[in-house]
Design a protein around this motif. Structure first.
Motif, PDB file in Angstrom:
ATOM      1  N   HIS A 206       0.812  -1.229   0.000  1.00 57.45           N
ATOM      2  CA  HIS A 206       0.000   0.000   0.000  1.00 57.45           C
ATOM      3  C   HIS A 206       0.838   1.269   0.000  1.00 57.45           C
ATOM      4  CE1 HIS A 206      -3.750  -2.095   0.654  1.00 57.45           C
ATOM      5  NE2 HIS A 206      -3.214  -2.754   1.666  1.00 57.45           N
ATOM      6  N   ILE A 207       2.076   1.163   0.521  1.00 60.27           N
ATOM      7  CA  ILE A 207       2.838   2.387   0.796  1.00 60.27           C
ATOM      8  C   ILE A 207       2.969   3.298  -0.420  1.00 60.27           C
ATOM      9  CG2 ILE A 207       5.155   3.249   1.390  1.00 60.27           C
ATOM     10  CD1 ILE A 207       5.248   1.219   3.611  1.00 60.27           C
ATOM     11  N   ALA A 208       3.295   2.716  -1.579  1.00 64.45           N
ATOM     12  CA  ALA A 208       3.522   3.536  -2.768  1.00 64.45           C
ATOM     13  C   ALA A 208       2.263   4.290  -3.193  1.00 64.45           C
ATOM     14  CB  ALA A 208       4.005   2.657  -3.911  1.00 64.45           C
ATOM     15  N   ARG A 209       1.090   3.825  -2.771  1.00 61.51           N
ATOM     16  CA  ARG A 209      -0.143   4.442  -3.251  1.00 61.51           C
ATOM     17  C   ARG A 209      -0.801   5.378  -2.236  1.00 61.51           C
ATOM     18  NH1 ARG A 209      -4.079   0.749  -6.404  1.00 61.51           N
ATOM     19  NH2 ARG A 209      -4.753   2.846  -6.941  1.00 61.51           N
ATOM     20  N   LEU A 210      -0.220   5.487  -1.043  1.00 64.88           N
ATOM     21  CA  LEU A 210      -0.892   6.233   0.037  1.00 64.88           C
ATOM     22  C   LEU A 210      -1.165   7.689  -0.299  1.00 64.88           C
ATOM     23  CD1 LEU A 210       0.677   5.152   3.438  1.00 64.88           C
ATOM     24  CD2 LEU A 210      -1.405   4.352   2.341  1.00 64.88           C
ATOM     25  N   THR A 211      -0.297   8.295  -1.143  1.00 64.70           N
ATOM     26  CA  THR A 211      -0.490   9.726  -1.399  1.00 64.70           C
ATOM     27  C   THR A 211      -1.450   9.970  -2.571  1.00 64.70           C
ATOM     28  OG1 THR A 211       1.450   9.784  -2.819  1.00 64.70           O
ATOM     29  CG2 THR A 211       1.804  10.346  -0.513  1.00 64.70           C
ATOM     30  N   GLU A 212      -2.025   8.906  -3.128  1.00 67.64           N
ATOM     31  CA  GLU A 212      -3.048   9.112  -4.167  1.00 67.64           C
ATOM     32  C   GLU A 212      -4.317   9.623  -3.501  1.00 67.64           C
ATOM     33  OE1 GLU A 212      -3.791   5.515  -6.395  1.00 67.64           O
ATOM     34  OE2 GLU A 212      -1.643   5.234  -6.712  1.00 67.64           O
ATOM     35  N   ARG A 213      -5.017  10.499  -4.216  1.00 65.37           N
ATOM     36  CA  ARG A 213      -6.265  11.015  -3.658  1.00 65.37           C
ATOM     37  C   ARG A 213      -7.245   9.871  -3.431  1.00 65.37           C
ATOM     38  NH1 ARG A 213      -7.011  14.527  -8.956  1.00 65.37           N
ATOM     39  NH2 ARG A 213      -5.770  16.336  -8.407  1.00 65.37           N
ATOM     40  N   PHE A 214      -7.846   9.876  -2.278  1.00 68.64           N
ATOM     41  CA  PHE A 214      -8.887   8.917  -1.879  1.00 68.64           C
ATOM     42  C   PHE A 214      -8.390   7.495  -1.680  1.00 68.64           C
ATOM     43  CE2 PHE A 214     -11.483  12.182  -4.141  1.00 68.64           C
ATOM     44  CZ  PHE A 214     -12.146  12.655  -3.017  1.00 68.64           C
ATOM     45  N   TYR A 215      -7.056   7.294  -1.738  1.00 66.59           N
ATOM     46  CA  TYR A 215      -6.559   5.940  -1.487  1.00 66.59           C
ATOM     47  C   TYR A 215      -6.567   5.686   0.016  1.00 66.59           C
ATOM     48  CZ  TYR A 215      -3.977   1.622  -1.939  1.00 66.59           C
ATOM     49  OH  TYR A 215      -3.622   0.298  -1.891  1.00 66.59           O
ATOM     50  N   ARG A 216      -7.211   4.614   0.424  1.00 66.22           N
ATOM     51  CA  ARG A 216      -7.249   4.273   1.847  1.00 66.22           C
ATOM     52  C   ARG A 216      -6.949   2.792   1.991  1.00 66.22           C
ATOM     53  NH1 ARG A 216     -12.458   7.399   1.133  1.00 66.22           N
ATOM     54  NH2 ARG A 216     -12.522   9.036   2.719  1.00 66.22           N
ATOM     55  N   VAL A 217      -6.208   2.440   3.041  1.00 65.95           N
ATOM     56  CA  VAL A 217      -5.928   1.029   3.272  1.00 65.95           C
ATOM     57  C   VAL A 217      -7.192   0.351   3.794  1.00 65.95           C
ATOM     58  CG1 VAL A 217      -4.536  -0.608   4.595  1.00 65.95           C
ATOM     59  CG2 VAL A 217      -3.503   1.511   3.740  1.00 65.95           C
ATOM     60  N   ASP A 218      -7.849   1.038   4.719  1.00 64.31           N
ATOM     61  CA  ASP A 218      -9.051   0.481   5.322  1.00 64.31           C
ATOM     62  C   ASP A 218     -10.101   1.593   5.313  1.00 64.31           C
ATOM     63  OD1 ASP A 218     -11.044  -0.324   7.043  1.00 64.31           O
ATOM     64  OD2 ASP A 218      -9.689  -1.086   8.590  1.00 64.31           O
ATOM     65  N   SER A 219     -10.988   1.553   4.311  1.00 61.50           N
ATOM     66  CA  SER A 219     -11.929   2.677   4.128  1.00 61.50           C
ATOM     67  C   SER A 219     -12.834   2.820   5.335  1.00 61.50           C
ATOM     68  CB  SER A 219     -12.825   2.471   2.927  1.00 61.50           C
ATOM     69  OG  SER A 219     -12.140   1.917   1.893  1.00 61.50           O
ATOM     70  N   HIS A 220     -13.223   1.684   5.899  1.00 62.88           N
ATOM     71  CA  HIS A 220     -14.151   1.744   7.016  1.00 62.88           C
ATOM     72  C   HIS A 220     -13.512   2.508   8.184  1.00 62.88           C
ATOM     73  CE1 HIS A 220     -17.391   0.673   9.652  1.00 62.88           C
ATOM     74  NE2 HIS A 220     -16.497   0.260  10.544  1.00 62.88           N
TER      75      HIS A 220
END
Ligand code: ADP
Length: 266
Positions: A206-220
């Motif tokens: 997940h780390i590489a994508r964390l700064t994308e808008r609306f990217y969440r590891v656990d949306s809930h």
């Protein structure tokens, strides 16, 4: 790769010559796709609380009209949903502002140490709410660098707030500011701020994508904590504007470290 081909026949005395122009439009296509995804995401994020609000308005006007207890409960939920929309709109405005600003390098002389102190004290009430502490490890002297004070404050508020949100309840977020004459990632003098939490950490995937808008590891979890999914995207743009670096490292089960490295040279 996507090619766009333009066909242009030109009539000359000797006959017709056809020019074919090839243009690689992959980047444009990608930008178009990103824009469509973004609009779809924003619409979805706004629609969810809006649907809830409309539903509760219906109920308040109908079934719950004579039930003060239900009314109080529903109004509480409506306030939370409206606050969620308001946070989202605020973050969208911040994001668009920092994207606009990214081309203009800040030149104001700011004290990073004071900015970090300010960010941490703004989060004092929240850290009390979750029963965690913020451990500030700051140098004795001010750390002056070219920057935009409001934006840098937003960077550290977002990072410390995430540390508190995704760290252990009753845990500790460490914020450490150090300087160096030659930072390895800047190849020059730099200030480095590490924001370290004791949460469950983030999978490498997940780390590489964390700064994308609306990217969440656990949306809930993010929504439950009032997150918009835009905090780290805002951080990234502000750090870019300062010609800095954002480094994220994490071990599953052992917490995460978000490091911001900023050039000290004017
Ligand atoms: P949000 O509003 O969801 O917190 P952010 O852009 O700030 O949005 O962060 C994106 C996602 O990155 C979060 O939803 C969370 O899954 C993850 N994340 C951010 N900070 C941390 C952290 N300190 N520990 C674990 N996960 C984190």
């Amino acid at each position: 790769t996507t090619w766009s081909v333009a066909v242009a026949p030109v009539d000359l005395e000797e006959g017709t010559v056809t020019f074919l122009t090839f243009e690689d439009i992959s980047a444009k296509e990608e930008a178009g796709q990103m824009r469509r995804d973004f609009v779809a995401n924003v619409s979805h994020e706004l629609r969810t609380p809006l649907t809830a609000l409309l539903g509760f308005i219906e109920t308040l006007a109908g079934a719950a009209r004579n039930d003060p207890e239900a009314q109080a409960r529903f109004l509480g939920i409506m306030r939370r949903e409206a606050e969620r929309m308001s946070r989202l709109v605020q973050d969208l405005l911040s994001l668009s502002r920092v994207e606009q600003d990214e081309r203009v390098r800040p030149t104001e002389r700011v004290d990073l140490r004071a900015i970090i102190e300010g960010s941490a004290s703004a989060l004092e009430p929240f850290s009390e709410e979750v029963g965690s502490t913020i451990d500030l490890q700051l140098p004795e002297d001010p750390v002056l660098l070219p920057g935009d004070a409001d934006q840098l404050r937003q960077v550290f508020v977002n990072l410390i707030e995430n540390g508190l949100k995704y760290g252990k309840d009753g845990g500790c977020v460490t914020v450490r500011l150090t300087t160096s004459d030659r930072d390895p990632s800047l190849r020059g003098p730099g200030a480095r701020v590490d924001v370290i939490d004791d949460g469950e950490g983030i999978d490498h995937f997940h780390i590489a994508r964390l700064t994308e808008r609306f990217y969440r590891v656990d949306s809930h979890r993010s929504r439950e904590m009032g997150g918009t999914g835009l905090g780290l995207a805002i951080v990234k743009h502000i750090v870019n504007r300062h010609r800095g670096r954002l480094r994220i490292s994490s071990e599953k089960g052992e917490g995460s470290r978000f490091s911001v490295i900023l050039p000290l040279t004017f």
